[in-house]
Design a protein around this motif. Structure first.
Motif, PDB file in Angstrom:
ATOM      1  N   GLY A  62      -6.876  17.064  41.274  1.00 14.79           N
ATOM      2  CA  GLY A  62      -6.951  15.744  41.035  1.00 14.79           C
ATOM      3  C   GLY A  62      -8.450  15.343  40.856  1.00 14.79           C
ATOM      4  N   ALA A  63      -9.389  15.796  41.514  1.00 12.81           N
ATOM      5  CA  ALA A  63     -10.904  15.394  41.300  1.00 12.81           C
ATOM      6  C   ALA A  63     -11.327  15.910  39.945  1.00 12.81           C
ATOM      7  CB  ALA A  63     -11.709  16.029  42.443  1.00 12.81           C
ATOM      8  N   ARG A  66      -9.564  13.725  37.109  1.00 13.57           N
ATOM      9  CA  ARG A  66     -10.260  12.273  37.202  1.00 13.57           C
ATOM     10  C   ARG A  66     -11.728  12.268  36.417  1.00 13.57           C
ATOM     11  NH1 ARG A  66     -11.619   7.757  36.517  1.00 13.57           N
ATOM     12  NH2 ARG A  66     -12.148   6.133  38.293  1.00 13.57           N
ATOM     13  N   ILE A 151     -14.709   8.042  42.906  1.00 11.77           N
ATOM     14  CA  ILE A 151     -13.698   8.887  42.648  1.00 11.77           C
ATOM     15  C   ILE A 151     -12.802   8.891  43.995  1.00 11.77           C
ATOM     16  CG2 ILE A 151     -12.834  11.594  42.195  1.00 11.77           C
ATOM     17  CD1 ILE A 151     -14.803   9.931  39.989  1.00 11.77           C
ATOM     18  N   HIS A 152     -11.641   8.069  43.867  1.00  9.54           N
ATOM     19  CA  HIS A 152     -10.757   7.941  45.053  1.00  9.54           C
ATOM     20  C   HIS A 152     -10.169   9.169  45.181  1.00  9.54           C
ATOM     21  CE1 HIS A 152      -8.036   6.098  47.872  1.00  9.54           C
ATOM     22  NE2 HIS A 152      -8.537   5.099  47.703  1.00  9.54           N
ATOM     23  N   HIS A 156      -5.442   6.793  42.484  1.00  9.18           N
ATOM     24  CA  HIS A 156      -5.535   6.686  40.959  1.00  9.18           C
ATOM     25  C   HIS A 156      -4.601   7.603  40.250  1.00  9.18           C
ATOM     26  CE1 HIS A 156      -7.769   6.840  36.919  1.00  9.18           C
ATOM     27  NE2 HIS A 156      -8.470   6.114  37.542  1.00  9.18           N
ATOM     28  N   ASP A 158      -5.046   9.469  37.689  1.00  4.77           N
ATOM     29  CA  ASP A 158      -5.391  11.000  37.241  1.00  4.77           C
ATOM     30  C   ASP A 158      -5.286  11.826  37.992  1.00  4.77           C
ATOM     31  OD1 ASP A 158      -5.979   9.827  34.465  1.00  4.77           O
ATOM     32  OD2 ASP A 158      -7.908   9.548  34.454  1.00  4.77           O
ATOM     33  N   VAL A 159      -5.708  11.265  39.436  1.00  3.78           N
ATOM     34  CA  VAL A 159      -5.918  12.066  40.574  1.00  3.78           C
ATOM     35  C   VAL A 159      -4.418  12.532  40.851  1.00  3.78           C
ATOM     36  CG1 VAL A 159      -6.122  12.311  43.187  1.00  3.78           C
ATOM     37  CG2 VAL A 159      -7.942  11.167  41.665  1.00  3.78           C
TER      38      VAL A 159
END
Length: 409
Positions: A62-63, A66, A151-152, A156, A158-159
């Motif tokens: 995920g990171a 994102r 960066i949650h 999010h 994208d994550v």
């Protein structure tokens, strides 16, 4: 397709796009069978070994997706995150691979190996606060002051899409799967898997697992909106989250079949099983699906895939957890008894334990307790045993030898 609050719609196509983004970055982790759990459940059980992913958990997926989606201008400002461990390492490596500067806030009490690993992956680490909520606040303030992109860890699209690539791998590696069991904190991993799996295989049952002391999803799903817990307490720091994320909550509410909880005893037993039977180092959060299978094996239709989401466990926590797991499995016995304070008394006691095939791990003496007689000493023993029946036999052997046994657990 799933409608997200304050976010674009998310579909399996977004997860496939994330999979392309992650090509050559995230490993396609292995799928391993578990004979022990297969015998308990009565149908095949497989481990999806995301504990063997780069950085030791699924968080890299995920990171990276994102950060890869940021504009050139956003990348130039750098990124910032807050985490006690797994997300910190995922953001640090993802940012380094993409040439983006990263700052990661971690609690002051974060395990030193996780702090060191995050630095080694290229992040500037700042220790702040005693709990993750304080660390999170500091990271958001830093983002506002510097313009760095926050960066949650789970809230999010994208994550969520990045984490969902794990679901595509499960379907490819185990096309006959009937149930997927996933540990849940904020919900990003379970939500991503749900988006990927339910659109392609709506017949597959998805079950989330939370620790009893950090179970925000059951009351939130009942209320119809995310609910914040007043307190959270669990050894499983990877799923120690007091409030569901808005983005994953909607998906989980729409697509996930069930969210259940497990005890601390079950978590430690799950970790012990992974280590002893599967030879896999798994953190307590990663062992939560195994804990659920151990707690109620007849509740899962197989073939089952249990996602081992991470393996970043602090050695000291591992030591305590294994000891807890042995006790929960009836293989660790603590007891107290009184002896005459005279030469040879302890040797005689140890001889009785040898006859009973109990392995002595630790012995401590108390001579100053006012409840003791002048010629008495109290001994506390920590023993390794072969199981619950053996614990009973050991205690019976000591009583038969004339000792007064007082269990401490």
């Amino acid at each position: 397709m799933v409608s997200l609050p304050d976010a674009p719609a998310l579909s399996v196509d977004d997860v496939r796009a994330a999979q392309k983004t992650l090509s050559g970055v995230a490993r396609t982790t292995s799928m391993e069978g578990s004979r022990h759990l297969t015998s308990l459940v009565g149908s095949p059980v497989h481990f999806k070994c995301e504990n063997l992913q780069r950085t030791g958990s699924f968080k890299l997926r995920g990171a990276y997706v994102r950060i890869a989606g940021l504009t050139h201008e956003e990348r130039a400002r750098g990124v910032v995150a807050a985490s006690a461990g797994n997300h910190a390492q995922g953001v640090a490596l993802a940012a380094s691979l993409l040439g983006v500067a990263s700052t990661v806030f971690m609690p002051e009490g974060a395990p030193l190996p996780k702090v060191a690993a995050t630095r080694d992956y290229g992040a500037e680490v700042r220790l702040h606060g005693q709990v993750v909520d304080e660390t999170l606040h500091a990271a958001r303030e830093y983002a506002q002051q510097t313009g760095a992109v926050f960066i949650h860890p789970f809230d999010h699209p994208d994550v969520v899409a990045g984490q969902g690539t794990l679901g595509l791998e499960i379907l490819e590696q185990c096309p006959e799967v009937r149930t997927i069991v996933v540990g849940v904190g904020g919900g990003g991993l379970l939500a991503g898997i749900a988006v990927a799996v339910k659109e392609l295989r709506p017949d597959v049952r998805l079950i989330g697992v939370q620790a009893e002391g950090a179970a925000a999803y059951p009351p939130s799903l009942s209320a119809g909106h995310p609910v914040t817990l007043e307190s959270v307490s669990t050894m499983a720091d990877g799923i120690k989250v007091g409030r569901p994320g808005n983005v994953p909550f909607k998906i989980i509410g729409d697509l996930v079949d069930e969210v259940r909880t497990v005890s601390e005893d079950a978590l430690s037993s799950g970790l012990l099983l992974c280590l002893e039977r599967a030879k896999l180092v798994v953190e307590p959060a990663g062992a939560s699906p195994v804990a659920a299978l151990l707690s109620q094996p007849d509740a899962f239709e197989g073939p089952v895939v249990a996602v081992l989401s991470g393996g970043n466990v602090d050695p000291l926590l591992m030591q305590r957890t294994l000891r807890h797991g042995m006790a929960a499995a009836g293989r660790y016995l603590s007891l107290r008894l009184r002896l005459r304070d005279r030469p040879g008394a302890l040797a005689a006691l140890l001889q009785e334990l040898s006859v009973a095939d109990a392995n002595v791990l630790d012995v401590s003496h108390v001579r100053t307790d006012p409840r003791l007689g002048l010629d008495e000493v109290e001994v506390e023993l920590h023993l390794e045993t072969q199981g619950p029946e053996h614990c009973t036999d050991v205690a019976a052997t000591l009583r038969a030898a004339g000792y007064t046994v007082v269990p401490t657990r």
